[in-house]
Design a protein around this motif. Structure first.
Motif, short mmCIF file in Angstrom:
data_model
loop_
_atom_site.label_atom_id
_atom_site.label_comp_id
_atom_site.label_asym_id
_atom_site.label_seq_id
_atom_site.Cartn_x
_atom_site.Cartn_y
_atom_site.Cartn_z
N GLU A 27 -20.05 -33.36 11.50
CA GLU A 27 -19.75 -34.75 11.14
C GLU A 27 -20.55 -35.12 9.89
O GLU A 27 -21.76 -35.35 9.95
CB GLU A 27 -20.09 -35.67 12.31
CG GLU A 27 -19.22 -35.41 13.54
CD GLU A 27 -19.65 -36.23 14.75
OE1 GLU A 27 -20.64 -37.00 14.64
OE2 GLU A 27 -19.01 -36.10 15.81
N LYS A 28 -19.88 -35.18 8.76
CA LYS A 28 -20.56 -35.35 7.48
C LYS A 28 -21.31 -36.67 7.38
O LYS A 28 -22.29 -36.77 6.62
CB LYS A 28 -19.54 -35.24 6.33
CG LYS A 28 -18.95 -33.84 6.19
CD LYS A 28 -18.06 -33.74 4.96
CE LYS A 28 -17.51 -32.32 4.81
NZ LYS A 28 -16.67 -32.16 3.60
N GLU A 29 -20.90 -37.67 8.13
CA GLU A 29 -21.61 -38.94 8.07
C GLU A 29 -23.03 -38.83 8.66
O GLU A 29 -23.87 -39.69 8.41
CB GLU A 29 -20.83 -40.03 8.81
CG GLU A 29 -20.60 -39.78 10.29
CD GLU A 29 -19.32 -39.02 10.58
OE1 GLU A 29 -18.86 -39.10 11.73
OE2 GLU A 29 -18.81 -38.36 9.65
N THR B 152 -29.65 -32.13 6.43
CA THR B 152 -30.20 -32.15 7.77
C THR B 152 -29.42 -33.13 8.63
O THR B 152 -28.79 -34.06 8.13
CB THR B 152 -31.69 -32.55 7.77
OG1 THR B 152 -31.81 -33.88 7.24
CG2 THR B 152 -32.52 -31.59 6.95
N VAL B 153 -29.49 -32.90 9.93
CA VAL B 153 -28.88 -33.80 10.91
C VAL B 153 -29.95 -34.11 11.96
O VAL B 153 -30.50 -33.19 12.58
CB VAL B 153 -27.65 -33.14 11.59
CG1 VAL B 153 -27.13 -34.02 12.71
CG2 VAL B 153 -26.56 -32.88 10.57
N ASP B 154 -30.25 -35.37 12.14
CA ASP B 154 -31.27 -35.77 13.10
C ASP B 154 -30.62 -36.04 14.46
O ASP B 154 -29.94 -37.05 14.64
CB ASP B 154 -32.00 -37.03 12.60
CG ASP B 154 -33.18 -37.42 13.51
OD1 ASP B 154 -33.40 -36.70 14.52
OD2 ASP B 154 -33.84 -38.41 13.22
N LEU B 155 -30.84 -35.13 15.40
CA LEU B 155 -30.31 -35.28 16.75
C LEU B 155 -31.42 -35.47 17.77
O LEU B 155 -31.19 -35.30 18.98
CB LEU B 155 -29.46 -34.05 17.11
CG LEU B 155 -28.25 -33.76 16.20
CD1 LEU B 155 -27.55 -32.48 16.63
CD2 LEU B 155 -27.28 -34.94 16.20
N THR B 156 -32.60 -35.83 17.31
CA THR B 156 -33.74 -35.96 18.22
C THR B 156 -33.57 -37.14 19.19
O THR B 156 -34.21 -37.16 20.23
CB THR B 156 -35.05 -36.15 17.43
OG1 THR B 156 -34.91 -37.26 16.54
CG2 THR B 156 -35.35 -34.89 16.62
#
Length: 217
Positions: free
Chosen positions: A195-197, A211-215
Motif C-alpha cells: 500500500e503505497k500510501e 519504510t512502512v511503520d507497522l509498530t
C-alpha cells in the motif's frame, strides 16, 4: 528495454535471490551466540553484498553493533554460500572487531576481505540445524512473495524487515513489534507493504527505498 538494461535488471534480481537465500539460512543463528557473547543481530541487503550485523543479545542499533560487509560473489563470480558467510562471521566475532572509519546507521562498517579470512569450521549444532532445516523447510520452486531480503533487530521488542516489493524501485523496510497480534500481522503483511500510501522516506537507512511503520498495527 535495452540489452544493457535487461542485464542490469537480471543482476539485481539475482542479487535479491542471493540475499533472500542468505537470510533464510542465517535466521536460525540469531538465538545462540556466534562466539562468546556476540550474537547475529541482522542481515542488511546492499548492492552486491550483505552486511551481517553482530552485537550483544540486547544491543541496540548504534555503536554497540558492528556491520560486516561481505560480497555476494567470490573471485570467480560464483555466489558465496551461506555456510561460508556464517563461517566468516564467526571468525570475525572472535576477539576485537577490526578498526573502521566507515559507519552505517550509527554502526561501525567493516568491509571484509574474504581472500585473507579463514572461515571458522561449523560446530555440530550448525550441522544438526542444517539437517533439520532441510527436512522442515524443503526448497520450493516458488519462494515467498514478497521475499525477505534482510532484517535488523532495532529494539528489545521490535525489528525491521527488508522486503522485495514488485511495485517499488527498491526494498521496502517494514518496522514491526514482536509483541501483540503477530499472527494477524504476518497474514496481512504482504498486502500492507504494497500500500503505497503507507510508504515513507528514511534518509537514515541506505538499505531501502521506503519504510512502512507497522509498530502500532
Amino acid at each position: 528495454m535495452s540489452e544493457l538494461g535487461q542485464r542490469v535488471n537480471e543482476a539485481q534480481e539475482e542479487a535479491l535471490e542471493q540475499q533472500a537465500y542468505l537470510v533464510r539460512f542465517l535466521l536460525g543463528h540469531t538465538l545462540v551466540p556466534l562466539a562468546g557473547r556476540t550474537f547475529l543481530r541482522g542481515v542488511l541487503p546492499t548492492r552486491d553484498a550483505v552486511r551481517v550485523v553482530t552485537g550483544a543479545a540486547d544491543a541496540q542499533v548504534g555503536p554497540a553493533s558492528v556491520a560486516y560487509e561481505i560480497p555476494l560473489l567470490d573471485d570467480d563470480d560464483e555466489p558465496v554460500t551461506a555456510p561460508l558467510v556464517l563461517g566468516w562471521t564467526r571468525t570475525l566475532a572472535v576477539g576485537t572487531p577490526p578498526g573502521s572509519d566507515a559507519s552505517v546507521m550509527g554502526m561501525a562498517l567493516v568491509r571484509v576481505d574474504t581472500d585473507t579470512l579463514e572461515p571458522a569450521p561449523p560446530p555440530l549444532a550448525d550441522q544438526a540445524l542444517r539437517v533439520l532445516h532441510t527436512l522442515a523447510w524443503p526448497f520450493v520452486e516458488a519462494p515467498p512473495n514478497p521475499a525477505l531480503c534482510g532484517f535488523l533487530f532495532t529494539g528489545p521488542d521490535s525489528m525491521r524487515l527488508y522486503l522485495a516489493v514488485e511495485e517499488s524501485d527498491g526494498l521496502i523496510a517494514a518496522d514491526v513489534r514482536l509483541t501483540g497480534a503477530l499472527t494477524a500481522l504476518l497474514a496481512a503483511l504482504p498486502s500492507l507493504v504494497c500500500e503505497k500510501e503507507r510508504w515513507a522516506p528514511d534518509t537514515a537507512d541506505p538499505h531501502c527505498s521506503h519504510t512502512v511503520d507497522l509498530t502500532a498495527w
